[in-house]
Design a protein around this motif. Structure first.
Motif, PDB file in Angstrom:
ATOM      1  N   LEU A  33      -2.874   8.680  10.984  1.00 56.31           N
ATOM      2  CA  LEU A  33      -2.159   8.786   9.709  1.00 56.31           C
ATOM      3  C   LEU A  33      -2.372   7.548   8.837  1.00 56.31           C
ATOM      4  CD1 LEU A  33       1.262  10.352  10.790  1.00 56.31           C
ATOM      5  CD2 LEU A  33      -0.508  11.448   9.415  1.00 56.31           C
ATOM      6  N   ALA A  34      -2.518   6.395   9.488  1.00 56.64           N
ATOM      7  CA  ALA A  34      -2.676   5.138   8.746  1.00 56.64           C
ATOM      8  C   ALA A  34      -3.922   5.131   7.868  1.00 56.64           C
ATOM      9  CB  ALA A  34      -2.713   3.967   9.715  1.00 56.64           C
ATOM     10  N   THR A  35      -4.873   5.984   8.164  1.00 53.05           N
ATOM     11  CA  THR A  35      -6.103   6.031   7.369  1.00 53.05           C
ATOM     12  C   THR A  35      -5.976   6.948   6.153  1.00 53.05           C
ATOM     13  OG1 THR A  35      -7.070   7.867   8.639  1.00 53.05           O
ATOM     14  CG2 THR A  35      -7.453   5.638   9.465  1.00 53.05           C
ATOM     15  N   TRP A  36      -4.847   7.647   6.027  1.00 51.90           N
ATOM     16  CA  TRP A  36      -4.656   8.563   4.893  1.00 51.90           C
ATOM     17  C   TRP A  36      -4.483   7.778   3.588  1.00 51.90           C
ATOM     18  CZ3 TRP A  36      -1.110  13.343   6.109  1.00 51.90           C
ATOM     19  CH2 TRP A  36      -1.638  14.037   7.209  1.00 51.90           C
ATOM     20  N   PRO A  37      -4.744   8.400   2.458  1.00 55.36           N
ATOM     21  CA  PRO A  37      -4.509   7.740   1.160  1.00 55.36           C
ATOM     22  C   PRO A  37      -3.044   7.352   0.990  1.00 55.36           C
ATOM     23  CG  PRO A  37      -5.779   9.754   0.883  1.00 55.36           C
ATOM     24  CD  PRO A  37      -5.309   9.750   2.302  1.00 55.36           C
ATOM     25  N   HIS A  38      -2.810   6.281   0.250  1.00 55.16           N
ATOM     26  CA  HIS A  38      -1.459   5.752   0.075  1.00 55.16           C
ATOM     27  C   HIS A  38      -0.487   6.795  -0.469  1.00 55.16           C
ATOM     28  CE1 HIS A  38       1.540   2.585  -0.563  1.00 55.16           C
ATOM     29  NE2 HIS A  38       1.794   3.170  -1.716  1.00 55.16           N
ATOM     30  N   TRP A  39      -0.963   7.601  -1.401  1.00 50.94           N
ATOM     31  CA  TRP A  39      -0.064   8.573  -2.040  1.00 50.94           C
ATOM     32  C   TRP A  39       0.408   9.648  -1.059  1.00 50.94           C
ATOM     33  CZ3 TRP A  39      -1.425  13.730  -2.315  1.00 50.94           C
ATOM     34  CH2 TRP A  39      -2.776  14.051  -2.105  1.00 50.94           C
ATOM     35  N   LEU A  40      -0.342   9.844   0.029  1.00 53.31           N
ATOM     36  CA  LEU A  40       0.096  10.759   1.079  1.00 53.31           C
ATOM     37  C   LEU A  40       0.891  10.037   2.167  1.00 53.31           C
ATOM     38  CD1 LEU A  40      -2.960  13.100   1.810  1.00 53.31           C
ATOM     39  CD2 LEU A  40      -0.676  13.787   1.047  1.00 53.31           C
TER      40      LEU A  40
ATOM     41  N   ARG B  87      14.279  -2.879   4.538  1.00 55.63           N
ATOM     42  CA  ARG B  87      15.442  -3.107   3.661  1.00 55.63           C
ATOM     43  C   ARG B  87      15.168  -2.580   2.247  1.00 55.63           C
ATOM     44  NH1 ARG B  87      19.345  -7.567   2.102  1.00 55.63           N
ATOM     45  NH2 ARG B  87      19.210  -8.414   4.204  1.00 55.63           N
ATOM     46  N   HIS B  88      13.946  -2.816   1.750  1.00 57.89           N
ATOM     47  CA  HIS B  88      13.595  -2.393   0.389  1.00 57.89           C
ATOM     48  C   HIS B  88      12.541  -1.283   0.390  1.00 57.89           C
ATOM     49  CE1 HIS B  88      16.080  -5.450  -1.358  1.00 57.89           C
ATOM     50  NE2 HIS B  88      15.442  -6.420  -0.737  1.00 57.89           N
ATOM     51  N   GLY B  89      12.496  -0.508   1.471  1.00 60.24           N
ATOM     52  CA  GLY B  89      11.554   0.602   1.533  1.00 60.24           C
ATOM     53  C   GLY B  89      10.343   0.298   2.398  1.00 60.24           C
ATOM     54  N   VAL B  90       9.384   1.216   2.393  1.00 61.60           N
ATOM     55  CA  VAL B  90       8.263   1.165   3.331  1.00 61.60           C
ATOM     56  C   VAL B  90       6.955   0.704   2.680  1.00 61.60           C
ATOM     57  CG1 VAL B  90       9.300   2.992   4.734  1.00 61.60           C
ATOM     58  CG2 VAL B  90       7.618   3.596   2.978  1.00 61.60           C
ATOM     59  N   GLN B  91       7.019   0.177   1.460  1.00 64.13           N
ATOM     60  CA  GLN B  91       5.786  -0.229   0.780  1.00 64.13           C
ATOM     61  C   GLN B  91       4.953  -1.195   1.613  1.00 64.13           C
ATOM     62  OE1 GLN B  91       6.752  -1.674  -3.244  1.00 64.13           O
ATOM     63  NE2 GLN B  91       5.094  -0.377  -3.968  1.00 64.13           N
ATOM     64  N   GLY B  92       5.618  -2.200   2.176  1.00 62.22           N
ATOM     65  CA  GLY B  92       4.899  -3.187   2.970  1.00 62.22           C
ATOM     66  C   GLY B  92       4.254  -2.571   4.186  1.00 62.22           C
TER      67      GLY B  92
ATOM     68  N   GLN C 265       2.689   7.056   2.144  1.00 59.76           N
ATOM     69  CA  GLN C 265       3.995   6.463   1.877  1.00 59.76           C
ATOM     70  C   GLN C 265       5.145   7.469   1.955  1.00 59.76           C
ATOM     71  OE1 GLN C 265       4.183   3.315  -0.926  1.00 59.76           O
ATOM     72  NE2 GLN C 265       6.342   3.629  -1.400  1.00 59.76           N
ATOM     73  N   PRO C 266       5.037   8.681   1.397  1.00 61.17           N
ATOM     74  CA  PRO C 266       6.144   9.640   1.557  1.00 61.17           C
ATOM     75  C   PRO C 266       6.416  10.007   3.010  1.00 61.17           C
ATOM     76  CG  PRO C 266       4.670  10.339  -0.198  1.00 61.17           C
ATOM     77  CD  PRO C 266       3.988   9.197   0.488  1.00 61.17           C
ATOM     78  N   ILE C 267       5.360  10.120   3.803  1.00 58.84           N
ATOM     79  CA  ILE C 267       5.541  10.437   5.220  1.00 58.84           C
ATOM     80  C   ILE C 267       6.279   9.300   5.917  1.00 58.84           C
ATOM     81  CG2 ILE C 267       4.317  10.760   7.407  1.00 58.84           C
ATOM     82  CD1 ILE C 267       2.146  12.220   5.774  1.00 58.84           C
ATOM     83  N   MET C 268       5.878   8.071   5.626  1.00 57.63           N
ATOM     84  CA  MET C 268       6.536   6.922   6.240  1.00 57.63           C
ATOM     85  C   MET C 268       7.977   6.790   5.768  1.00 57.63           C
ATOM     86  SD  MET C 268       3.505   4.049   6.395  1.00 57.63           S
ATOM     87  CE  MET C 268       4.394   3.000   7.531  1.00 57.63           C
ATOM     88  N   THR C 269       8.248   7.135   4.536  1.00 59.21           N
ATOM     89  CA  THR C 269       9.618   7.096   4.013  1.00 59.21           C
ATOM     90  C   THR C 269      10.510   8.073   4.768  1.00 59.21           C
ATOM     91  OG1 THR C 269       8.898   6.400   1.817  1.00 59.21           O
ATOM     92  CG2 THR C 269      11.068   7.433   1.974  1.00 59.21           C
ATOM     93  N   LEU C 270      10.015   9.285   4.975  1.00 59.48           N
ATOM     94  CA  LEU C 270      10.776  10.291   5.725  1.00 59.48           C
ATOM     95  C   LEU C 270      11.016   9.830   7.157  1.00 59.48           C
ATOM     96  CD1 LEU C 270       9.107  13.585   4.452  1.00 59.48           C
ATOM     97  CD2 LEU C 270      11.435  12.784   3.954  1.00 59.48           C
ATOM     98  N   HIS C 271       9.985   9.260   7.760  1.00 62.18           N
ATOM     99  CA  HIS C 271      10.133   8.775   9.142  1.00 62.18           C
ATOM    100  C   HIS C 271      11.152   7.637   9.208  1.00 62.18           C
ATOM    101  CE1 HIS C 271       9.119   7.724  13.239  1.00 62.18           C
ATOM    102  NE2 HIS C 271       8.899   6.475  12.864  1.00 62.18           N
ATOM    103  N   ASP C 272      11.090   6.737   8.240  1.00 67.16           N
ATOM    104  CA  ASP C 272      12.026   5.606   8.223  1.00 67.16           C
ATOM    105  C   ASP C 272      13.467   6.094   8.089  1.00 67.16           C
ATOM    106  OD1 ASP C 272      12.590   2.703   8.047  1.00 67.16           O
ATOM    107  OD2 ASP C 272      13.228   3.209   6.017  1.00 67.16           O
TER     108      ASP C 272
END
Length: 300
Positions: free
Chosen positions: A158-165, A218-223, A167-174
């Motif tokens: 999953l880490a190799t996917w484009p950012h726009w795909l 704390r401020h989301g999954v961007q990092g 980040q939403p997945i990581m947000t849901l997981h978080d």
């Protein structure tokens, strides 16, 4: 800057932040012997400045001043758009300069390992030593995920996917992890070695992991999202040019970062001290914290 006694007598814990040359804030925690030998600790992913052994007496008794920064986009450190592995050494050096630290050692665990390699490559004689503990190796190679368990194979893919795909997945997981940390822990335990399960059964370790994990986003999954991408693409520097001695710590029971990753680094970094150990697992940094720091600051 905030300073407070830890739960034990003797060690101190001190929090602060510095402004980097580009205006970003870099947050950090110091723990152990604040007058001792400086070791900058680079946390895993997800992780934060609160990641360390929960018993600060171990660090204090070794005379180590442990300095742990939040990487960009984690905890209280500002996000850095488009960052690479080779951006981190400058952040680390600026942090050391701000704290009045001359030479120092670096130690990193899991996803923090590649940053240790970058610091060893870029900072050279500024370092007294380096240690990569259960640290990921480059993924642009044959057999990169050999020995990795099913869940983490999926995560690395999953880490190799484009950012726009991604980040939403990581947000849901978080959100899921924050809502049901017990379920998240159960998923980790499913693939853990017996030694790792014993480590995670320690309530102090479990509480420490929960604390640094929650602070990470704390401020989301961007990092995290940026880092997932950069760790699974070419690192951007030749491992063969690293001249600093690098301790490599890996355990046979680790199915998140298996020993083959450490052996890959051992074969390509010219001056390594290998510690490839039986048993253990991905969380063996907790059981061998004292040995790892001792080898790093005293040699061995």
């Amino acid at each position: 800057m905030n300073e407070a006694r830890s739960q034990q007598t003797g060690p101190l814990v001190r929090e602060g932040s510095v402004r980097l040359r580009d205006g970003r804030r870099l947050a950090y925690v110091e723990a152990g012997d604040l007058e001792g030998t400086p070791v900058i600790f680079i946390h895993g992913n997800p992780g934060s400045r609160y990641m360390r052994h929960p018993d600060d007496r171990l660090t204090y008794d070794l005379g180590v001043r442990l300095i742990t920064p939040d990487r960009p986009g984690y905890g209280l450190s500002d996000f850095q758009r488009g960052r690479t592995l080779l951006d981190m050494p400058s952040d680390i050096e600026q942090l050391a300069n701000s704290l009045g630290v001359g030479q120092f050692a670096v130690m990193g665990v899991s996803a923090g390992g590649p940053y240790v390699a970058a610091c060893a490559y870029r900072l050279g004689q500024r370092l007294t030593g380096a240690a990569i503990v259960s640290g990921a190796a480059p993924f642009n190679r044959s057999g990169a995920v050999e020995g990795v368990n099913r869940d983490y194979r999926t995560a690395y893919a999953l880490a190799t996917w484009p950012h726009w795909l991604l980040q939403p997945i990581m947000t849901l997981h978080d959100r899921s992890v924050r809502r049901r940390p017990d379920r998240a822990l159960a998923a980790v335990l499913e693939h853990c070695s017996a030694d790792d399960r014993a480590v995670l059964a320690d309530p102090l370790v479990a509480a420490q992991i929960s604390g640094f994990r929650n602070e990470a986003t704390r401020h989301g999954v961007q990092g995290m999202a940026r880092e997932a991408r950069l760790l699974t693409t070419p690192w951007g520097f030749p491992l063969g040019d690293i001249q600093v001695p690098v301790h490599l710590w890996y355990w046979e029971g680790d199915s998140i970062v298996p020993q083959q990753m450490g052996r890959y680094l051992h074969a390509r970094i010219p001056n390594t001290v290998p510690h490839f150990l039986p048993g253990g697992g991905h969380f063996s940094i907790y059981t061998q914290w004292k040995d790892i720091l001792t080898a790093l600051v005293r040699g061995g």
